[in-house]
Scaffold this active site. Structure first.
Site, PDB file in Angstrom:
ATOM      1  CG  HIS A  75      -1.971  -1.053   1.191  1.00  0.00           C
ATOM      2  ND1 HIS A  75      -2.709  -1.397   2.303  1.00  0.00           N
ATOM      3  CD2 HIS A  75      -2.412  -1.864   0.190  1.00  0.00           C
ATOM      4  CE1 HIS A  75      -3.550  -2.371   1.988  1.00  0.00           C
ATOM      5  NE2 HIS A  75      -3.379  -2.674   0.710  1.00  0.00           N
ATOM      6  CG  HIS A 118       0.438 -10.202   4.188  1.00  0.00           C
ATOM      7  ND1 HIS A 118       0.936 -10.576   5.426  1.00  0.00           N
ATOM      8  CD2 HIS A 118      -0.278 -11.270   3.731  1.00  0.00           C
ATOM      9  CE1 HIS A 118       0.560 -11.816   5.691  1.00  0.00           C
ATOM     10  NE2 HIS A 118      -0.182 -12.254   4.680  1.00  0.00           N
ATOM     11  CB  CYS A 119       0.296  -3.301   3.721  1.00  0.00           C
ATOM     12  SG  CYS A 119       0.109  -2.810   5.441  1.00  0.00           S
ATOM     13  CB  ALA A 120      -0.452  -6.658  -0.608  1.00  0.00           C
TER      14      ALA A 120
END
Length: 406
Positions: A124, A363-365
């Site tokens: 992100h 996972h910030c994805a």
């Protein structure tokens, strides 16, 4: 020569502790790596014996602290083979470094109708700043799609570039899949179109040497805490000519040359004009110790050991019933997986009961999760202090969870 993993483990005090009555198996270094005594001691010694505010202090402590900080800048420049230490800006981490580029270089250079290229595997931190910039400027964000194995569909990349492409912002290594992107080819294509290149190196610098001059990228950014250093410190590399043209994005002390209520303000030269306020000097000292530590072990030796461990882990995990592994066969650092239809949080909770620390979630994805059609994944990451025995414990734990949950 065999990599001295037990000697390395002895340098990390947290690895001696237990979790839920079992030895800690820390498989979450891609989120944040543990710290060796050498880093802990260096930062502690600075606060015990050498702390003072840097810049402009005429007294001994201030002068010594300033010199120590600037020595780490030089050390970090050698670590990534920058041409000059003055191409490096101290930032809080990768996220701030990317935001600095977006808000400084991006604000000055992106116009309505321009476009920026990213990929579907980005963290992100390498998506949201560009979304914000494009929305503010009326620019377009273009996305490189993926193959099912978690590699980029590079055959589509050339068609994404045109004469309005201003930037390629790409991760060096995926924080979820471990995919190492073919940067030389991608950067060469960007150069054909006159585009700048930013590389998110947060998941790369701990696994092998990085040479920013050889890469010929314009921006390279990484965090200290993933490199066995402290939190709250990172490095942004910018080619010197480009950095000198960029305006500051934060105002305050230390980043100015002169301030006048009637004549306005003039800026310090780069990189200092991007370092407003009192810096995280203790963190900088710790980062220097971390760079010393991995350099003393040899990044080539670290990489060879980690690759051997990765091959073993992939072979063993493939034997777990009902497991899905995500990402390419050749990868760095991380293994993302799911177990049957069980939510990643449930699997991670069971593993924690067995003293095994993995990361669970998106996972910030989130775009990557959406591409795979899952809400979350488990992620085990392998670092230089992990062992075959810890991999065996992970495999045994997952096999037991499958047996318990079905």
């Amino acid at each position: 020569m065999t990599f001295p993993v037990e000697k390395v483990r002895a340098d990390f005090p947290i690895l001696q502790r237990e979790v839920n009555g079992l030895p800690l198996a820390y498989l979450d270094s891609a989120a944040s790596a543990q710290k060796p005594n050498q880093v802990i001691d260096a930062e502690s010694a600075f606060y015990r014996h050498g702390y003072a505010a840097v810049h402009r202090g005429i007294h001994t402590l201030s002068a010594q602290a300033t010199e120590s900080m600037e020595n780490v800048r030089k050390q970090a420049s050698r670590f990534i083979n920058a041409r000059s230490a003055e191409e490096l800006v101290f930032v809080r981490g990768t996220t701030e470094g990317i935001n600095l580029v977006a808000n400084s270089w991006g604000t000055e250079n992106i116009r309505a109708g321009d476009n920026i290229i990213i990929s579907e595997m980005e963290h992100h931190a390498n998506i949201v700043p560009w979304q914000m910039l494009c929305e503010r400027k009326g620019a377009e964000l273009r996305v490189i799609p993926l193959h099912p194995d978690g590699t980029l569909r590079l055959e589509t990349l050339a068609a994404l570039f045109d004469d309005r492409t201003r930037l390629l912002a790409i991760t060096h290594v995926s924080n979820v899949l471990g995919t190492e992107n073919p940067l030389p080819d991608m950067i060469a294509l960007a150069r054909q179109h006159g585009a700048k290149v930013l590389v998110d190196g947060a998941q790369a610098v701990m696994h092998h040497a990085v040479d920013v001059q050889a890469l010929d990228c314009d921006f390279y950014v990484f965090s200290g805490h993933k490199l066995y250093g402290p939190t709250g410190i990172g490095i942004l590399y910018v080619k010197e000519a480009l950095l000198q043209e960029m305006p500051p994005w934060e105002g305050g002390g230390s980043m100015i040359s002169t301030v006048s209520l009637t004549q306005g303000t003039t800026w310090a030269k780069a990189p200092w004009r991007f370092e407003a306020g009192t810096p995280n000097t203790g963190g900088i000292i710790g980062l220097g110790a971390a760079i010393d530590y991995v350099t003393s072990l040899g990044l080539d030796k670290i990489g060879d050991y980690e690759q051997m461990l990765m091959r073993y882990a992939l072979e063993q995990l493939a034997q777990v019933p009902d497991i899905t592994l995500y990402g390419p066969a050749q990868r760095l650092g991380v293994i993302a997986f799911n177990l049957g239809n069980h939510h990643a949080y449930d699997v991670g909770s069971f593993l924690d009961n067995y003293g095994i620390a993995v990361r669970t979630g998106h996972h910030c994805a989130m775009p990557l999760m959406a591409w795979y059609g899952v809400p979350a994944m488990c992620r085990a990451s392998l670092a230089m202090y992990n062992t075959h025995e810890e991999v065996d414990r992970l495999v045994a734990g997952l096999t037991r969870i499958h047996r318990l949950l079905g």
